[in-house]
Motif scaffolding. Structure first.
Motif, PDB file in Angstrom:
ATOM      1  N   LEU A  69       0.801  -1.217   0.000  1.00 50.12           N
ATOM      2  CA  LEU A  69       0.000   0.000   0.000  1.00 50.12           C
ATOM      3  C   LEU A  69       0.836   1.271   0.000  1.00 50.12           C
ATOM      4  O   LEU A  69       0.282   2.363  -0.102  1.00 50.12           O
ATOM      5  N   ASN A  70       2.148   1.137   0.179  1.00 49.37           N
ATOM      6  CA  ASN A  70       3.046   2.296   0.127  1.00 49.37           C
ATOM      7  C   ASN A  70       2.623   3.375   1.132  1.00 49.37           C
ATOM      8  O   ASN A  70       2.381   4.533   0.775  1.00 49.37           O
ATOM      9  N   ILE A  71       2.542   2.986   2.392  1.00 51.72           N
ATOM     10  CA  ILE A  71       2.095   3.875   3.464  1.00 51.72           C
ATOM     11  C   ILE A  71       3.290   4.646   4.006  1.00 51.72           C
ATOM     12  O   ILE A  71       4.323   4.058   4.333  1.00 51.72           O
ATOM     13  N   ARG A  72       3.125   5.948   4.111  1.00 53.38           N
ATOM     14  CA  ARG A  72       4.221   6.778   4.627  1.00 53.38           C
ATOM     15  C   ARG A  72       4.383   6.549   6.123  1.00 53.38           C
ATOM     16  O   ARG A  72       3.439   6.651   6.893  1.00 53.38           O
ATOM     17  N   ASP A  73       5.605   6.249   6.535  1.00 54.44           N
ATOM     18  CA  ASP A  73       5.925   6.009   7.940  1.00 54.44           C
ATOM     19  C   ASP A  73       7.194   6.786   8.276  1.00 54.44           C
ATOM     20  O   ASP A  73       8.309   6.301   8.095  1.00 54.44           O
ATOM     21  N   GLY A  74       6.985   8.023   8.748  1.00 61.65           N
ATOM     22  CA  GLY A  74       8.133   8.884   8.994  1.00 61.65           C
ATOM     23  C   GLY A  74       8.757   9.325   7.688  1.00 61.65           C
ATOM     24  O   GLY A  74       8.103   9.913   6.824  1.00 61.65           O
ATOM     25  N   HIS A  75      10.027   9.016   7.495  1.00 59.71           N
ATOM     26  CA  HIS A  75      10.740   9.384   6.275  1.00 59.71           C
ATOM     27  C   HIS A  75      10.814   8.224   5.286  1.00 59.71           C
ATOM     28  O   HIS A  75      11.550   8.314   4.286  1.00 59.71           O
ATOM     29  N   SER A  76      10.113   7.152   5.551  1.00 58.14           N
ATOM     30  CA  SER A  76      10.139   5.990   4.662  1.00 58.14           C
ATOM     31  C   SER A  76       8.715   5.534   4.371  1.00 58.14           C
ATOM     32  O   SER A  76       7.741   6.124   4.851  1.00 58.14           O
ATOM     33  N   PHE A  77       8.607   4.487   3.566  1.00 56.10           N
ATOM     34  CA  PHE A  77       7.314   3.922   3.200  1.00 56.10           C
ATOM     35  C   PHE A  77       7.316   2.433   3.521  1.00 56.10           C
ATOM     36  O   PHE A  77       8.349   1.777   3.470  1.00 56.10           O
ATOM     37  N   ARG A  83      -4.268  -4.618   9.258  1.00 53.88           N
ATOM     38  CA  ARG A  83      -4.580  -3.614  10.269  1.00 53.88           C
ATOM     39  C   ARG A  83      -4.685  -2.220   9.649  1.00 53.88           C
ATOM     40  O   ARG A  83      -5.543  -1.414  10.051  1.00 53.88           O
ATOM     41  N   ASP A  84      -3.834  -1.945   8.686  1.00 54.67           N
ATOM     42  CA  ASP A  84      -3.891  -0.644   8.008  1.00 54.67           C
ATOM     43  C   ASP A  84      -5.144  -0.517   7.152  1.00 54.67           C
ATOM     44  O   ASP A  84      -5.707   0.580   7.033  1.00 54.67           O
ATOM     45  N   ILE A  85      -5.600  -1.613   6.564  1.00 55.35           N
ATOM     46  CA  ILE A  85      -6.837  -1.574   5.776  1.00 55.35           C
ATOM     47  C   ILE A  85      -8.008  -1.180   6.657  1.00 55.35           C
ATOM     48  O   ILE A  85      -8.876  -0.391   6.263  1.00 55.35           O
TER      49      ILE A  85
END
Length: 528
Positions: A69-77, A83-85
């Motif tokens: 899903l390419n979720i942004r997490d701080g300075h990375s993905f 759980r994110d869905i």
């Protein structure tokens, strides 16, 4: 000035008005025809006895396949997990259609569904300490969705059991998957013919009454009755969780299987496919990417699944709708049938429909007016645009997803049954459906060991290629080839289909036992 007769002047004005109207009302095709003739990215080299590797044009060979899903997490993905869905789903609404009142009852994620999912997960751990798997054998219902997310969010594997009437087949599915808890609908299982595996420690029945389970409990033998706990869904959701049963799932529990799908092969052998969180989010992300943003799931949409959620394709499509934050409505309808009264009350914009239901729609009663409108609609499709619906059954419907489970052209063995041709749609039939419904139709090819589609038709591909079954290019999370089989040569782009990628339950090239060919346009299709 020219002294022209009034009839000539009137005729000239009429011609100018008609030409001007056609110029003003002219519609360009939804996509350039050139794009439809080059729908795959093809490797420049190939191995002997196989075709070149085919990819989606969205992920050519200089790009990686879609992995999450390419979720942004701080300075990375990061790719994310189920759980994110659930977090993304909270931007939309989850509704259940009430047939008695003919209305949709929506449930709030923050105040109702999230606490409910936490409560259910706590009950699972209370009933079976250190629980590993739950089996779900439910129709499309709120209990099905809540049980799935309750388990998936807390590291518990979910076994999707098909809604079959043959208890012997279900016994084999339970035997190969070995769940700890079985959740089922009251009246669906016959325990006089069903044999439960020793792994099951708890039964949870979903039904309208709190005492309905006592009727079928008498069908259990004494040994099973004494060793298995029996609860109703009402007991599960009404009880208050204690602090000692609160769920704290370790991160390593999300690296194992999230979903197990048992199935029967063409040879009659029972097997199972285990899909991890990475497999699932990769398939979901591919669906969100393969359809253009202006046609994909939108916050204002109402998504309705008429196909069973026990099918992995339907569940992936619904998870994609959840991820997009759109409104999802659950409705238990007879499989293979359209309940138009309920459909008009729901008024969906996107539907996930079994092909059997669409075959029933093709048997409409023609009339002179309908035939004239249909001829005009087919002409608009040939020009590259979607027409207004001919039947006008669902005025807001804009997109239909459907898929084929068993290709009818597949080689038959002595022990396999002849496939039902109502499980597939030809290109001509899909064009007719687009005209009748006034909606875009995405047709997919699936396999039990792949999460989501293998190939699916382009949303703007309205071509009528006649009585041939076309499944479009491979999805952007997979790559595919065909290999030599019998008299077919992979070098001629004909043979048995193999795929690899993250949506696959297996590593490396996976055989699909599907025989077909790559067309000049990069679409996979049946053999002529």
């Amino acid at each position: 000035m020219l002294d022209l007769p009034p009839a000539t002047i009137g005729l000239a004005v009429f011609v100018v008005l008609v030409y001007g109207y056609r110029v003003v009302r002219r519609r360009y095709p939804d996509i350039h025809p050139f794009a439809l003739y080059h729908q795959s990215s093809i490797a420049p080299v190939r191995n002997s006895e196989e075709s070149a590797i085919y990819r989606s044009t969205l992920t050519p060979f200089t790009y990686p396949l879609i992995s999450g899903l390419n979720i942004r997490d701080g300075h990375s993905f990061r790719d994310g997990d189920v759980r994110d869905i659930w977090k993304f789903a909270r931007h939309g609404k989850l509704g259940v259609f009430n047939k008695k009142n003919n209305e949709i009852v929506y449930h709030d994620y923050d105040t109702e569904l999230t606490p409910l999912a936490q409560n259910v997960a706590s009950r699972f751990n209370e009933y079976v300490p250190k629980i590993k798997k739950i089996g779900i054998c439910l129709p499309n219902s709120l209990e099905n969705v809540v049980a799935f997310f309750s388990a998936a969010q807390y590291g518990i594997t979910v076994v999707l059991l098909p809604l079959v009437s043959d208890m012997g087949e279900l016994t084999r599915y339970l035997g190969i998957s070995q769940p700890d808890i079985l959740i089922f609908e009251d009246g669906h299982l016959d325990f006089t013919q069903l044999t439960l595996p020793k792994s099951i420690q708890c039964l949870i029945v979903v039904g309208p009454t709190t005492h309905g389970h006592l009727e079928w409990k008498d069908q259990l033998n004494d040994d099973v009755r004494s060793s298995i706990r029996v609860h109703t869904w009402e007991e599960v959701v009404s009880s208050t969780p204690s602090p000692t049963t609160a769920v704290e799932a370790p991160e390593e529990s999300f690296t194992g299987p999230a979903i197990i799908v048992p199935y029967t092969t063409l040879l009659g052998k029972v097997e199972s496919a285990a899909f991890s969180h990475r497999n699932i989010v990769s398939a979901v992300a591919a669906q969100l990417r393969v359809v253009p943003k202006n046609e994909s799931f939108k916050p204002a949409d109402i998504v309705l699944a008429l196909d069973s959620l026990q099918d992995m394709y339907t569940r992936i499509m619904l998870l994609a709708a959840f991820t997009a934050g759109t409104n999802v409505v659950l409705c238990d309808m007879p499989r293979g049938e359209f309940d138009f009264e309920s459909l008009r009350a729901i008024n969906p914009t996107v539907m996930i429909v079994p092909t059997k239901s669409l075959h029933g729609l093709l048997t409409y009663s023609p009339s002179l007016i309908i035939n004239l409108r249909l001829k005009r609609a087919l002409g608009i499709l040939a020009a590259g645009n979607i027409p207004s619906p001919v039947l006008r059954l669902l005025p807001r419907l804009r997109l239909v997803y459907t898929h084929e489970r068993q290709p009818v052209w597949q080689r038959q063995t002595k022990t396999s049954e002849v496939n039902d041709k109502t499980s597939s749609l030809t290109s001509a039939q899909i064009s007719l459906l687009r005209a009748l419904l006034g909606a875009r139709v995405v047709y997919s090819l699936t396999n039990p060991r792949i999460a989501g589609p293998i190939c699916q038709t382009h949303i703007y591909d309205y071509r009528n290629l006649g009585p041939v079954r076309v499944y479009g290019p491979v999805v952007p999370a997979l790559e595919a080839i065909v290999k030599d089989t019998e008299h077919l040569k992979g070098g001629d782009r004909q043979g048995q289909l193999f795929v690899r990628g993250l949506p696959s339950a297996d590593r490396g090239w996976v055989t699909t036992n599907i025989v077909g060919e790559w067309g000049d346009d990069g679409c996979f299709r049946e053999l002529p």
